[in-house]
Design an enzyme around this catalytic site. Structure first.
Site, PDB file in Angstrom:
ATOM      1  N   ASP A 139       0.587  -1.479  -0.225  1.00 26.79           N
ATOM      2  CA  ASP A 139      -0.371  -0.159  -0.242  1.00 26.79           C
ATOM      3  C   ASP A 139       0.786   1.239   0.144  1.00 26.79           C
ATOM      4  OD1 ASP A 139      -2.182   1.822   0.515  1.00 26.79           O
ATOM      5  OD2 ASP A 139      -2.587   0.896   2.080  1.00 26.79           O
TER       6      ASP A 139
ATOM      7  N   GLY B 207     -10.018  10.692   6.568  1.00 26.14           N
ATOM      8  CA  GLY B 207      -8.679  12.119   6.700  1.00 26.14           C
ATOM      9  C   GLY B 207      -7.207  11.677   6.582  1.00 26.14           C
TER      10      GLY B 207
ATOM     11  N   SER C 297      -2.450   3.016   6.035  1.00 28.41           N
ATOM     12  CA  SER C 297      -3.223   1.977   5.087  1.00 28.41           C
ATOM     13  C   SER C 297      -4.426   2.518   5.694  1.00 28.41           C
ATOM     14  CB  SER C 297      -2.621   0.370   5.235  1.00 28.41           C
ATOM     15  OG  SER C 297      -3.454  -0.365   4.665  1.00 28.41           O
TER      16      SER C 297
END
Length: 487
Positions: free
Chosen positions: A243, A330, A348
């Site tokens: 990721d 966020g 992640s």
């Protein structure tokens, strides 16, 4: 050119407890030795130095090494040993580590993870090696119920009480969006939002930054304001499997300082990439929730996110750092770092929030740098790269399950991004190095063998994510959420 910092000052939201730990001189080095009796002396040291010592001791012990962790209370490195030769144990003690005998070898723990991969790759589950208990810690979120829970429980029981433990998490595992300056992308239907992790220098010498892979898969062009013109373009992106994304600034004259802005006018200079050590204190800066700190609780974590584009699909990510640091929508892609200025991870996903707590998982920065060829701080490309800690990063090389990228659209859930789940265009990542063709995510749990993260090497094909733009929704990102709670 405006400086592109690696975190946003979020006016007064920095957590006081975390901020206090980052006061000047809070990271004063301690290098005293304490007598430990016959066989050597135990070093009192900082967590960053513990990682270096762990790598040294791992080489001494060889196959007898079964993981390590940092005892923050005593400021000592504890090393697990299985059937170790007396002479090498003496050498490990002389190096300065606390040595303890355990029952499970690294190979046995990896075999347990492989069994979990084969029998229990279920959305909403994760597992990671916990060297403090010398077991595999298996976690299930609130969605794992009924037959799925019974299957997971049966699999863990089959491994034996001495090999694995199972616990429930109150939240739901999902990718977050985190850490640094908010970054935005305009796609079909509205805006998506992620966070800048760390500024780096790309292999061709151009300024760039790292962020989460699910952000780079979702959109190609990124701005530093919600409706502003793009300032950077995705060069490489990998999700699932790993990721991380490498995003290059469009203006090669952009100043990209190697620092994290922790709020209230304070910054932490990022000096190098650093491997995580279980037990050490780490900090996460988020544009939604501010500065928070916690401990590393596991390494080599596998997380099975529910795919929002395929009701029966799983987006599996391997080789992650597990922590008890909170995060919220966020906060994805942002900075996980140490008070000494080590860049540790990119946010992640996870479960929970900063009111009730939870688990948050991070992509190791060392693996992202190695895969992209970028450099951080003073040219430290792979950081400690060894991932000492008992093969804790050993599984990240196995990307066999990452070929099917249809789940890259797990970007929904941020309320105002209700349509963000339609990421079908981002699905084909067949060009991402060794990510091709292996759509079966059930293989992603295999944590065996590839400790050098080599499987994430050539990600150059993932740069063009223009097809991932189906983010229908109202486009609002004012509430700090984005990419459906996945960000």
């Amino acid at each position: 050119m405006p400086k592109r910092k690696a975190a946003i000052a979020v006016g007064g939201v920095a957590a006081l407890g975390a901020a206090a730990l980052l006061l000047p001189n809070a990271n004063a080095s301690q290098d005293k030795d304490e007598a430990s009796g016959a066989g050597g002396s135990v070093k009192t040291l900082k967590a960053g130095d513990a990682s270096d010592l762990a790598a040294q001791v791992q080489k001494i012990l060889g196959d007898a090494f079964a993981g390590s962790y940092y005892d923050s209370g005593k400021q000592q490195l504890v090393v697990n040993v299985v059937n170790g030769d007396k002479n090498v144990i003496v050498q490990a003690k002389k190096a300065g580590a606390v040595v303890r005998d355990v029952n499970n070898s690294t190979a046995e723990l990896r075999a347990a993870a492989k069994t979990l991969k084969t029998r229990a790759t279920i959305p909403g589950t994760s597992w990671a090696v916990d060297p403090r208990t010398n077991k595999v810690l298996v976690t299930a979120d609130s969605t794992v119920t009924g037959a799925k829970w019974n299957r997971l429980q049966s699999t863990v029981r089959g491994l034996g009480s001495g090999m694995a433990t199972l616990k429930k998490s109150a939240g739901t595992f999902k990718p977050f969006v985190s850490g640094g300056d908010a970054i935005f992308s305009q796609v079909q239907g509205g805006n998506v939002r992620c966070s800048l992790g760390f500024n780096v220098t790309a292999s061709d010498g151009s300024p760039a930054f790292l962020t989460a892979g699910h952000c780079g898969v979702a959109a190609k062009k990124w701005s530093d304001s919600q409706n502003g013109q793009p300032i950077a373009t995705v060069d490489q992106a990998t999700f699932p499997g790993s990721d991380f994304s490498l995003v290059k600034y469009d203006d090669t004259a952009t100043q990209a300082p190697s620092e994290v802005n922790t709020g209230n006018g304070q910054t932490v200079q990022i000096k190098q990439a650093a491997d995580a050590t279980v037990g050490e204190t780490v900090f996460r800066m988020g544009s939604t929730t501010g500065l928070h700190n916690g401990q590393v609780t596991g390494l080599d974590a596998t997380v099975n996110f529910q795919s929002e584009t395929d009701p029966n699909g799983v987006d599996t990510v391997n080789g992650l750092i597990q922590t008890n640091v909170c995060a919220e929508p966020g906060d994805s892609g942002g900075s996980l770092f140490t008070q000494e200025g080590g860049a540790v991870g990119l946010t992640s996903g996870g479960s929970g929030d900063c009111t009730n707590g939870g688990e948050t998982f991070f992509q190791p920065v060392t693996a992202a740098l190695q895969a992209t060829g970028a450099t951080l701080g003073a040219g430290d490309q792979a950081g400690g790269g060894d991932q000492a800690g008992g093969g804790d990063q050993s599984g990240a090389g196995d990307q066999s399950g990452a070929g099917d990228q249809s789940g890259a659209g797990d970007q929904s859930g941020a309320g105002d991004q209700s349509g963000a789940g339609d990421q079908s265009g981002a699905g084909d990542q067949s060009g991402t190095g060794d990510q091709s063709g292996a759509g079966d995510q059930s293989g992603a749990g295999d944590q065996s063998g590839a400790g050098d993260q080599s499987g994430t090497g050539d990600q150059s094909g993932a740069g063009d994510q223009s097809g991932a733009g189906h983010q229908s929704g109202d486009g609002s990102a004012d509430d700090g959420s984005s990419l459906t709670g996945s960000n």
